[in-house]
Design a protein around this motif. Structure first.
Motif, PDB file in Angstrom:
ATOM      1  N   UNK A  39       0.827  -1.212   0.000  1.00 32.44           N
ATOM      2  CA  UNK A  39       0.000   0.000   0.000  1.00 32.44           C
ATOM      3  C   UNK A  39       0.862   1.263   0.000  1.00 32.44           C
ATOM      4  N   UNK A  40       1.968   1.232   0.761  1.00 35.49           N
ATOM      5  CA  UNK A  40       2.868   2.385   0.795  1.00 35.49           C
ATOM      6  C   UNK A  40       3.472   2.629  -0.577  1.00 35.49           C
ATOM      7  N   UNK A  41       3.922   1.569  -1.246  1.00 32.61           N
ATOM      8  CA  UNK A  41       4.480   1.717  -2.586  1.00 32.61           C
ATOM      9  C   UNK A  41       3.440   2.260  -3.554  1.00 32.61           C
ATOM     10  N   UNK A  46       1.684   6.774  -6.743  1.00 31.37           N
ATOM     11  CA  UNK A  46       0.625   7.649  -7.241  1.00 31.37           C
ATOM     12  C   UNK A  46       0.925   9.117  -6.947  1.00 31.37           C
ATOM     13  N   UNK A  47       1.650   9.402  -5.859  1.00 34.33           N
ATOM     14  CA  UNK A  47       2.036  10.780  -5.572  1.00 34.33           C
ATOM     15  C   UNK A  47       3.020  11.293  -6.612  1.00 34.33           C
ATOM     16  N   UNK A  48       3.938  10.430  -7.039  1.00 41.02           N
ATOM     17  CA  UNK A  48       4.925  10.842  -8.043  1.00 41.02           C
ATOM     18  C   UNK A  48       4.282  11.127  -9.383  1.00 41.02           C
ATOM     19  N   UNK A  49       3.266  10.365  -9.741  1.00 38.92           N
ATOM     20  CA  UNK A  49       2.643  10.514 -11.051  1.00 38.92           C
ATOM     21  C   UNK A  49       1.354  11.320 -11.001  1.00 38.92           C
ATOM     22  N   UNK A  50       1.017  11.853  -9.857  1.00 45.32           N
ATOM     23  CA  UNK A  50      -0.190  12.668  -9.667  1.00 45.32           C
ATOM     24  C   UNK A  50      -1.443  11.916 -10.113  1.00 45.32           C
ATOM     25  N   UNK A  51      -1.488  10.627  -9.878  1.00 42.85           N
ATOM     26  CA  UNK A  51      -2.670   9.833 -10.209  1.00 42.85           C
ATOM     27  C   UNK A  51      -3.188   9.160  -8.945  1.00 42.85           C
ATOM     28  N   UNK A  52      -3.344   9.932  -7.903  1.00 44.01           N
ATOM     29  CA  UNK A  52      -3.750   9.371  -6.623  1.00 44.01           C
ATOM     30  C   UNK A  52      -5.201   8.919  -6.666  1.00 44.01           C
ATOM     31  N   UNK A  53      -5.473   7.745  -6.093  1.00 41.40           N
ATOM     32  CA  UNK A  53      -6.868   7.292  -6.018  1.00 41.40           C
ATOM     33  C   UNK A  53      -7.644   7.990  -4.903  1.00 41.40           C
ATOM     34  N   UNK A  54      -6.955   8.843  -4.117  1.00 39.25           N
ATOM     35  CA  UNK A  54      -7.586   9.508  -2.985  1.00 39.25           C
ATOM     36  C   UNK A  54      -8.071  10.898  -3.367  1.00 39.25           C
ATOM     37  N   UNK A  56      -8.646  14.938  -2.850  1.00 35.74           N
ATOM     38  CA  UNK A  56      -7.687  15.945  -2.378  1.00 35.74           C
ATOM     39  C   UNK A  56      -7.717  16.150  -0.863  1.00 35.74           C
ATOM     40  N   UNK A  57      -8.901  16.079  -0.260  1.00 40.00           N
ATOM     41  CA  UNK A  57      -9.007  16.250   1.186  1.00 40.00           C
ATOM     42  C   UNK A  57      -8.272  15.127   1.920  1.00 40.00           C
ATOM     43  N   UNK A  58      -8.382  13.912   1.427  1.00 40.32           N
ATOM     44  CA  UNK A  58      -7.699  12.767   2.040  1.00 40.32           C
ATOM     45  C   UNK A  58      -6.192  12.892   1.822  1.00 40.32           C
ATOM     46  N   UNK A  59      -5.784  13.350   0.638  1.00 43.20           N
ATOM     47  CA  UNK A  59      -4.361  13.551   0.369  1.00 43.20           C
ATOM     48  C   UNK A  59      -3.767  14.565   1.341  1.00 43.20           C
ATOM     49  N   UNK A  60      -4.493  15.646   1.610  1.00 42.94           N
ATOM     50  CA  UNK A  60      -4.013  16.660   2.553  1.00 42.94           C
ATOM     51  C   UNK A  60      -3.902  16.074   3.958  1.00 42.94           C
ATOM     52  N   UNK A  61      -4.878  15.262   4.358  1.00 44.65           N
ATOM     53  CA  UNK A  61      -4.827  14.637   5.675  1.00 44.65           C
ATOM     54  C   UNK A  61      -3.642  13.681   5.776  1.00 44.65           C
ATOM     55  N   UNK A  62      -3.370  12.922   4.725  1.00 45.74           N
ATOM     56  CA  UNK A  62      -2.228  12.007   4.720  1.00 45.74           C
ATOM     57  C   UNK A  62      -0.910  12.766   4.812  1.00 45.74           C
ATOM     58  N   UNK A  63      -0.812  13.899   4.117  1.00 46.19           N
ATOM     59  CA  UNK A  63       0.411  14.718   4.204  1.00 46.19           C
ATOM     60  C   UNK A  63       0.610  15.242   5.618  1.00 46.19           C
ATOM     61  N   UNK A  64      -0.466  15.693   6.268  1.00 45.44           N
ATOM     62  CA  UNK A  64      -0.363  16.190   7.648  1.00 45.44           C
ATOM     63  C   UNK A  64       0.067  15.084   8.606  1.00 45.44           C
ATOM     64  N   UNK A  65      -0.507  13.905   8.458  1.00 44.85           N
ATOM     65  CA  UNK A  65      -0.131  12.774   9.316  1.00 44.85           C
ATOM     66  C   UNK A  65       1.321  12.400   9.089  1.00 44.85           C
ATOM     67  N   UNK A  66       1.765  12.438   7.835  1.00 47.12           N
ATOM     68  CA  UNK A  66       3.155  12.106   7.513  1.00 47.12           C
ATOM     69  C   UNK A  66       4.113  13.093   8.173  1.00 47.12           C
ATOM     70  N   UNK A  67       3.780  14.385   8.140  1.00 43.09           N
ATOM     71  CA  UNK A  67       4.626  15.399   8.768  1.00 43.09           C
ATOM     72  C   UNK A  67       4.664  15.217  10.287  1.00 43.09           C
ATOM     73  N   UNK A  68       3.521  14.913  10.892  1.00 42.74           N
ATOM     74  CA  UNK A  68       3.487  14.685  12.343  1.00 42.74           C
ATOM     75  C   UNK A  68       4.303  13.450  12.723  1.00 42.74           C
ATOM     76  N   UNK A  69       4.223  12.408  11.908  1.00 40.04           N
ATOM     77  CA  UNK A  69       4.951  11.178  12.211  1.00 40.04           C
ATOM     78  C   UNK A  69       6.457  11.388  12.137  1.00 40.04           C
TER      79      UNK A  69
END
Length: 88
Positions: A39-41, A46-54, A56-69
């Protein structure tokens, strides 16, 4: 009635049936780790190719969680199977 999650879990247990409890727990652990790595891969690809299945709101939440982690302390390895986790 069953859900996809329970069917997946049953699939893991079916392949590991007949094992000792410790081996069963290890088999489940490695299957869960492999699932998370896949799942991480998928997400990183998908982030590299801008073809995320998520959305935009979920993508922003994932970025925030990643920064906190990244700000959390790393667990300290005591020996091979044991870690010391420091809670902030």
């Amino acid at each position: 009635m069953t859900t996809n999650a329970s069917e997946s879990f049953n699939g893991v247990l079916k392949r590991a049936s007949g094992l000792l409890i410790q081996a069963l727990v290890i088999a489940i652990y490695y299957n869960v780790v492999a699932l998370h790595l896949r799942r991480t891969e998928m997400v990183e690809g998908s982030e590299l190719h801008a073809t995320s299945p998520f959305a935009p709101r979920v993508q922003a939440a994932l970025r925030n969680i990643k920064q906190e982690a990244r700000r959390l302390p790393q667990p300290i390895r005591i020996n091979m199977p044991e870690f010391q986790v420091v809670d902030t």
